[in-house]
Design an enzyme around this catalytic site. Structure first.
Site, mmCIF file in Angstrom:
data_model
loop_
_atom_site.group_PDB
_atom_site.id
_atom_site.type_symbol
_atom_site.label_atom_id
_atom_site.label_comp_id
_atom_site.label_asym_id
_atom_site.label_seq_id
_atom_site.Cartn_x
_atom_site.Cartn_y
_atom_site.Cartn_z
ATOM 1 N N ALA A 69 46.775 -22.307 33.273
ATOM 2 C CA ALA A 69 45.648 -21.514 32.992
ATOM 3 C C ALA A 69 44.498 -22.239 32.675
ATOM 4 O O ALA A 69 44.027 -22.520 31.682
ATOM 5 C CB ALA A 69 45.740 -20.443 31.910
ATOM 6 N N CYS A 70 44.346 -23.423 33.660
ATOM 7 C CA CYS A 70 43.298 -24.437 33.217
ATOM 8 C C CYS A 70 41.713 -24.256 33.333
ATOM 9 O O CYS A 70 41.294 -24.920 32.983
ATOM 10 C CB CYS A 70 43.820 -25.736 33.944
ATOM 11 S SG CYS A 70 43.843 -25.460 35.890
ATOM 12 N N GLY A 71 41.680 -23.034 34.050
ATOM 13 C CA GLY A 71 40.161 -22.600 34.091
ATOM 14 C C GLY A 71 39.558 -23.362 35.701
ATOM 15 O O GLY A 71 38.439 -22.965 36.056
#
Length: 279
Positions: free
Chosen positions: A110-112
């Protein structure tokens, strides 16, 4: 007991009854990485090969390009309740100072980042574009690499709880194998080994991982100039997109004598007597 394993009591329940006994577990501890005394990130890892981990992480983040860029990496303050050094803080001195980002580095999927933004980011940051030819690997040699990796997972044998990553030559020789509670850490550790051994860019090597192939693992391979990544499990869609964009050969479901080739199949050579890999 070593720093990589610990003993905890547990109850084992089976159809024949219940017993209580100690179990051997993989150790998980935080490692804070500092640059010239300034905190950069904290990652949860299995202790061991921390210097390799830091070298690989900094290369993956485009903060260094060679071992000479790191002047020193030393454990510093960090004590437990008995005043003993925990060896969970590493301070790195770079030859050329760089600004320490104010954001925390992501350590999960979930790194954006998403889609084209993520692909462009890797393309513009890597110092080692992948060669178009690269090593040609025989399918039988490639199929044997996961078993070779597994044979070298000593801590997994004791705990069943670690990921592994290994760097191999095109003829199947294992050069470095590392284990860690986090698959990204295991990859950073072998890439850090390669950096310290002056094997980066690793245009002649193959990276094998024990689990799935995420975008992050493909990114690390590309940043180190590794042209082939093989995973025992599945890749993600963005991992395939990045591999195709960078020209990396990505192989998934590498189990037994079968494999799925998702990108750059020209580096894989069908063994004599086997059918063509791709139509």
């Amino acid at each position: 007991m070593s720093r990589v394993t610990a003993r905890r009591r547990m109850r084992r329940i089976s159809p024949t009854g219940e017993i209580q006994r100690p179990d051997t577990l993989a150790v998980e501890e935080p490692l804070e990485i500092r640059i010239d005394g300034h905190s950069l990130t904290v990652t949860m890892r299995t202790p061991g090969n921390d210097i390799d981990l830091v070298h690989g992480f900094l290369l993956s983040e485009a903060m260094v390009g060679s071992a000479e860029d790191i002047v020193a990496a030393r454990y510093c303050a960090g004590t437990d309740d008995q005043g003993r050094n925990t060896y969970n803080v590493l301070d790195v001195t770079l030859r050329t100072p760089v600004p320490v980002p104010t954001r925390a580095f992501p350590t999960t999927g979930a790194c954006g980042l998403c889609g084209k933004t993520a692909l462009d980011d890797v393309r513009t940051r890597t110092r080692f574009p992948l060669p178009k030819d690269g090593p040609a690997v025989d399918t039988r040699v490639l199929a044997a690499m996961p078993d070779s990796l597994r044979d070298r997972q000593s801590v997994f044998d004791a705990t069943g709880g670690l990921h592994a990553a290994g760097l191999f030559t095109a003829d199947g020789t294992a050069l470095a194998v590392r284990e860690d509670i986090g698959r990204h850490n295991a990859v950073d550790k072998v890439i850090g080994w390669a950096l310290r051994e002056n094997r980066v860019p690793a245009h002649d090597l193959v990276l094998i991982v024990s689990g799935r192939a995420s975008f992050e693992l493909v990114q690390k391979a590309v940043m180190a100039g590794i042209p082939m990544l093989g995973a025992v499990s599945a890749p993600s869609s963005l991992a395939v997109d990045l591999a195709a964009d960078a020209g990396l050969t990505l192989v998934g479901f590498l189990r037994g004598d079968t494999m799925n080739v998702y990108s750059a199949p020209e580096r894989i050579r069908a063994a004599p007597g086997t059918a063509a890999l791709l139509a």
